[in-house]
Enzyme design. Structure first.
Site, PDB file in Angstrom:
ATOM      1  N   PRO A 184      28.348 -30.865  26.860  1.00 57.52           N
ATOM      2  CA  PRO A 184      28.547 -29.899  27.947  1.00 57.52           C
ATOM      3  C   PRO A 184      27.964 -28.533  27.583  1.00 57.52           C
ATOM      4  CG  PRO A 184      30.601 -30.304  26.743  1.00 57.52           C
ATOM      5  CD  PRO A 184      29.603 -31.299  26.236  1.00 57.52           C
ATOM      6  N   GLN A 211      33.867 -32.298  31.433  1.00 58.20           N
ATOM      7  CA  GLN A 211      34.481 -31.502  30.360  1.00 58.20           C
ATOM      8  C   GLN A 211      35.415 -30.478  30.973  1.00 58.20           C
ATOM      9  OE1 GLN A 211      33.179 -27.961  29.674  1.00 58.20           O
ATOM     10  NE2 GLN A 211      35.052 -27.734  28.476  1.00 58.20           N
ATOM     11  N   TYR A 224      37.731 -27.182  30.633  1.00 58.33           N
ATOM     12  CA  TYR A 224      38.352 -26.016  30.016  1.00 58.33           C
ATOM     13  C   TYR A 224      39.700 -25.893  30.703  1.00 58.33           C
ATOM     14  CZ  TYR A 224      34.231 -24.339  27.531  1.00 58.33           C
ATOM     15  OH  TYR A 224      33.175 -24.198  26.661  1.00 58.33           O
ATOM     16  N   ARG A 265      30.204 -13.080  19.600  1.00 60.35           N
ATOM     17  CA  ARG A 265      28.760 -13.381  19.644  1.00 60.35           C
ATOM     18  C   ARG A 265      27.934 -12.097  19.728  1.00 60.35           C
ATOM     19  NH1 ARG A 265      29.797 -17.778  24.275  1.00 60.35           N
ATOM     20  NH2 ARG A 265      31.108 -19.162  23.045  1.00 60.35           N
ATOM     21  N   HIS A 288      31.249 -26.708  18.138  1.00 58.70           N
ATOM     22  CA  HIS A 288      30.703 -25.996  19.293  1.00 58.70           C
ATOM     23  C   HIS A 288      29.322 -25.399  18.967  1.00 58.70           C
ATOM     24  CE1 HIS A 288      32.536 -24.775  23.254  1.00 58.70           C
ATOM     25  NE2 HIS A 288      31.428 -24.077  23.313  1.00 58.70           N
ATOM     26  N   GLY A 292      24.254 -29.324  15.810  1.00 59.91           N
ATOM     27  CA  GLY A 292      23.132 -29.269  14.871  1.00 59.91           C
ATOM     28  C   GLY A 292      22.164 -30.425  14.972  1.00 59.91           C
ATOM     29  N   ARG A 295      19.070 -32.266  16.082  1.00 63.64           N
ATOM     30  CA  ARG A 295      17.816 -31.757  16.636  1.00 63.64           C
ATOM     31  C   ARG A 295      16.751 -32.835  16.813  1.00 63.64           C
ATOM     32  NH1 ARG A 295      20.663 -28.670  17.997  1.00 63.64           N
ATOM     33  NH2 ARG A 295      20.970 -26.499  17.460  1.00 63.64           N
ATOM     34  N   ARG A 353      21.624 -27.595  22.626  1.00 68.00           N
ATOM     35  CA  ARG A 353      20.444 -26.750  22.866  1.00 68.00           C
ATOM     36  C   ARG A 353      19.150 -27.542  23.106  1.00 68.00           C
ATOM     37  NH1 ARG A 353      23.723 -24.194  19.151  1.00 68.00           N
ATOM     38  NH2 ARG A 353      24.479 -22.131  19.740  1.00 68.00           N
TER      39      ARG A 353
END
Ligand SMILES: Cc1cc2nc3c(=O)[nH]c(=O)nc-3n(C[C@H](O)[C@H](O)[C@H](O)COP(=O)(O)O)c2cc1C
Length: 398
Positions: free
Chosen positions: A110, A163, A165, A200, A296, A328, A330, A350
């Site tokens: 998500p 998902q 929240y 962030r 996350h 992570g 990729r 990502r």
């Protein structure tokens, strides 16, 4: 007399790795791939394409982004040991997850601003279309630019997950879950590590938080339970609606709350953000259906260990419960390692967000295909004909 039915092929005639030959054959005609096949090139292109505030939100992580980088580099410590003469001429990538048959172990994690990653800001719909075309399930976030019903309507035959929240307002939580059921989602993924945003710096330095500007809140703005909380409709006063959303969006859940969540739905429930084996065991006690081991993508808490290093203990504690993993990943070889370390299915975040920015639906289809082609060819070359074979073999530490 009728001839007997020919036996059903064990694997599809076309293998995921065939994408490689397609690309080289296209090259003979002077055509090179429109989108990169590797993550590093995709990341660079996405940085040129995305509006700065969307790029900051997607690329950024918590603190100095140490954990985010470690999530990726930690994969280098592990490796698959090749086996020869093993009959991996054909590979079967299918898996079963929470009673749902999937063509491959790959999932789209998500991503709350995926809507904004498309140039027309309807990224959720484009990703749902990519799910339909590839068979790779989308785990649709609660934070979308289009309501969940419109997203689910584009899944085709591919199962979709919702998902959650969990909002502070329990009636709203129940309403979102029931809407997901009605819309045809096949499982609920409850995210535990994000009842408040992590620290962030990229976004803080620019004072930019897209949801507070009213983006990606369509699931709330189309929900009667949420609308009853407002003095004016979101169309009349978007700022006030976004502020009300901020007040109620994240509930810090406790173990007891799981019994209430369980009572809301018959759908399988996966808990996202579980990284400790004791938490995995407790989830089992509370009747959960899957563990989702993830930090996350390093966006929530910095300074932690790489998620992949935590996976083996979580898998051991989960027993027969399936374990979804992300953070992570990729490439196809990362995917292979996570599977060999015990994950039942593996998400990317990502990689598909950048693919959407660079090439829309086609870009996502291409990137998912590239990850699966690399996985499939690794299995072919290293001698593992099935995900189960990979899992039984495990990884070696460098
Ligand atoms: C921009 C962005 C938004 C995200 N939004 C959500 C979300 O709405 N819900 C959620 O459970 N996880 C969210 N995540 C976390 C992803 O589901 C996933 O855990 C993470 O991206 C995996 O790491 P990776 O990006 O390194 O693949 C988000 C991640 C990114 C990058």
């Amino acid at each position: 007399m009728a001839l007997p039915e020919p036996p059903r092929p064990r694997v599809p005639a076309r293998q995921f790795g065939d994408l490689q030959l397609d690309i080289y054959l296209d090259g003979l005609e002077g055509r090179i791939p429109k989108y990169p096949v590797d993550f590093a090139s995709l990341e660079r292109k996405a940085a040129e394409t995305l509006p700065w505030w969307v790029h900051s939100y997607v690329a950024g992580g918590c603190g100095d982004e140490y954990t985010q980088r470690l999530n990726v580099s930690a994969f280098q410590k592990y490796g698959i040991v090749p086996r020869m003469l093993n009959g991996a001429y054909e590979r079967d990538l299918s898996v079963e997850l929470m009673g749902i048959d999937l063509q491959t172990p790959l999932l789209m994690s998500p991503v709350g601003v995926i809507g904004l990653c498309a140039q027309d800001f309807h990224g959720d719909l484009h990703v749902a279309e990519a799910a339909a075309r590839t068979g790779v399930p989308m785990i649709a976030s609660t934070l979308t630019m289009d309501p969940m019903e419109a997203v689910a309507a584009r899944f085709g035959e591919t199962p979709g997950f919702f998902q959650l929240y969990t909002p502070r307002d329990r009636d709203l939580a129940a309403s979102l879950v029931h809407r997901a059921e009605q819309a045809g989602f096949r499982a609920i993924v409850v995210t535990l590590d994000t009842w408040t945003p992590g620290w962030r710096p990229r976004d803080l330095n620019a004072a930019s938080f897209p949801q507070l500007r009213g983006y990606c809140l369509e699931n709330y703005f189309t929900d009667e339970t949420f609308l009853r909380r407002l003095a004016a409709s979101p169309r009349e006063d978007r700022d006030a609606a976004a502020r009300e959303w901020m007040r109620i969006w994240g509930q810090s859940l406790r173990w007891d709350d799981l019994d209430w969540l369980r009572s809301l739905t018959e759908l399988p429930i996966a808990l996202k953000g579980i990284c400790h084996p004791d938490d995995a065991r407790r989830a089992l006690d509370h009747g959960m259906d899957a563990i989702y081991c993830s930090n996350h993508g390093g966006r929530q808490a910095n300074g932690g260990l790489a998620a992949i290093d935590l996976l083996p203990d979580v898998v051991a504690a989960a027993g027969d419960m399936p374990v979804i993993f992300d953070s992570g990943v990729r490439s196809g070889s990362d995917l292979a390692k996570a599977l060999a370390m015990g994950a039942t299915a593996v998400g990317v975040g990502r990689p598909y967000a950048y693919a959407l920015a660079v090439g829309g639906t086609d870009g996502v289809v291409h990137q998912l295909g590239a990850i699966l082609a690399e996985l499939d060819l690794l299995m072919a070359i290293d001698g593992y004909p099935s995900i189960e074979a990979l899992r039984r073999a495990g990884v070696r530490r460098a």
